[in-house]
Scaffold this active site. Structure first.
Site, PDB file in Angstrom:
ATOM      1  N   GLY A  84       2.875   3.151   0.776  1.00  0.00           N
ATOM      2  CA  GLY A  84       2.870   4.644   0.772  1.00  0.00           C
ATOM      3  C   GLY A  84       1.654   5.220  -0.108  1.00  0.00           C
ATOM      4  N   LYS A 140      -1.655   7.354  -1.138  1.00  0.00           N
ATOM      5  CA  LYS A 140      -3.141   7.667  -0.622  1.00  0.00           C
ATOM      6  C   LYS A 140      -4.160   6.767  -1.454  1.00  0.00           C
ATOM      7  CE  LYS A 140      -2.765  12.477   1.396  1.00  0.00           C
ATOM      8  NZ  LYS A 140      -3.623  13.407   1.576  1.00  0.00           N
ATOM      9  N   HIS A 199      -7.879   0.892  -9.173  1.00  0.00           N
ATOM     10  CA  HIS A 199      -7.261  -0.067 -10.131  1.00  0.00           C
ATOM     11  C   HIS A 199      -8.604  -0.759 -10.783  1.00  0.00           C
ATOM     12  CE1 HIS A 199      -3.554   0.435  -8.426  1.00  0.00           C
ATOM     13  NE2 HIS A 199      -3.704  -0.138  -7.348  1.00  0.00           N
ATOM     14  N   PHE A 242       3.414  -0.067  -9.497  1.00  0.00           N
ATOM     15  CA  PHE A 242       3.070   0.961 -10.356  1.00  0.00           C
ATOM     16  C   PHE A 242       1.938   0.499 -11.220  1.00  0.00           C
ATOM     17  CE2 PHE A 242       6.080  -1.510 -12.757  1.00  0.00           C
ATOM     18  CZ  PHE A 242       5.219  -1.833 -14.104  1.00  0.00           C
ATOM     19  N   CYS A 281      -5.025   9.917  -5.249  1.00  0.00           N
ATOM     20  CA  CYS A 281      -3.756   9.904  -4.881  1.00  0.00           C
ATOM     21  C   CYS A 281      -3.707  11.304  -3.884  1.00  0.00           C
ATOM     22  CB  CYS A 281      -2.647  10.117  -5.813  1.00  0.00           C
ATOM     23  SG  CYS A 281      -2.518   8.594  -6.667  1.00  0.00           S
TER      24      CYS A 281
END
Length: 213
Positions: free
Chosen positions: A74, A76, A80, A159, A176
């Site tokens: 889920g 947007k 990372h 996360f 996001c």
């Protein structure tokens, strides 16, 4: 290196390419679904990479041609990379499956981690993740992000918490999908360097929070 606490196995995978981590998530997911393996969390860092969830809009993406990996979580688009601790819990949710409750437990774990380092963070209504509230330094800003998928009652993705990463990577995207809020890190907020190595054992110790009692 692997440790098990409260029935939850944490696998510290070091620095792992995003695709390799995604392959390992899917392998673990099959094992947990089949009951061959217990709840497992991968804890790692990625080389720099942008990933786009299912709700990413074209205008959220970088305009400079930077590669983006499309994924089935889920949310947007996000970044990372080095200086950011990423966790991928592959855990079986109790019946009836309550995804929102799982997200709230994950947020609470991250809020507790921030508090342990002396940073007050919390939730923002209508937005997932963990946020430093608006103050004289600026509007609310996200220190930890959450993006998950649940398939056959078992979670995927997870996360990330910004430790001492280069925050300019977020400038190339609408992180996001949120245009009116910033992104921050433990290091930026606390005014002292807080590394992934510092945060890893604290997250590891608090992982049982994400599993329903």
């Amino acid at each position: 290196m692997t440790t098990t606490t409260s029935g939850l196995t944490a696998v510290k995978a070091g620095v792992l390419d995003y695709q390799a981590a995604w392959d390992e998530q899917r392998r673990l997911h099959e094992s947990v679904v089949a009951g061959e393996q217990g709840d497992t969390v991968l804890l790692l860092e990625h080389p720099s990479v942008y990933t786009a969830g299912k709700r990413t809009e074209p205008w959220d993406r970088p305009m400079d041609g930077t590669p983006v990996i499309d994924v089935d979580r889920g949310g947007k688009i996000t970044w990372h990379g080095p200086g950011q601790l990423v966790g991928y819990p592959i855990v079986k949710l109790p019946d009836p499956v309550d995804v929102v409750a799982y997200v709230r437990r994950t947020e609470q774990m991250l809020i507790d981690v921030c508090a342990e380092f002396g940073l007050t963070a919390g939730r923002v209504e209508g937005r997932s993740g963990v946020w430093v509230p608006e103050d004289d330094r600026g509007p609310a800003r996200k220190v930890a992000a959450i993006g998950i998928r649940v398939a056959r009652g078992v979670t995927l993705h997870g996360f990330s918490i910004n430790c001492d990463c280069d925050l300019t990577y977020f400038d190339r995207i609408v992180p996001c999908g949120i245009r009116d809020a910033g992104v921050t890190s433990l290091t930026a907020e606390l005014g002292r360097r807080v590394t992934v190595a510092d945060v890893l054992p604290v997250v590891e110790r608090r992982l049982p929070t994400i599993v329903a009692a």
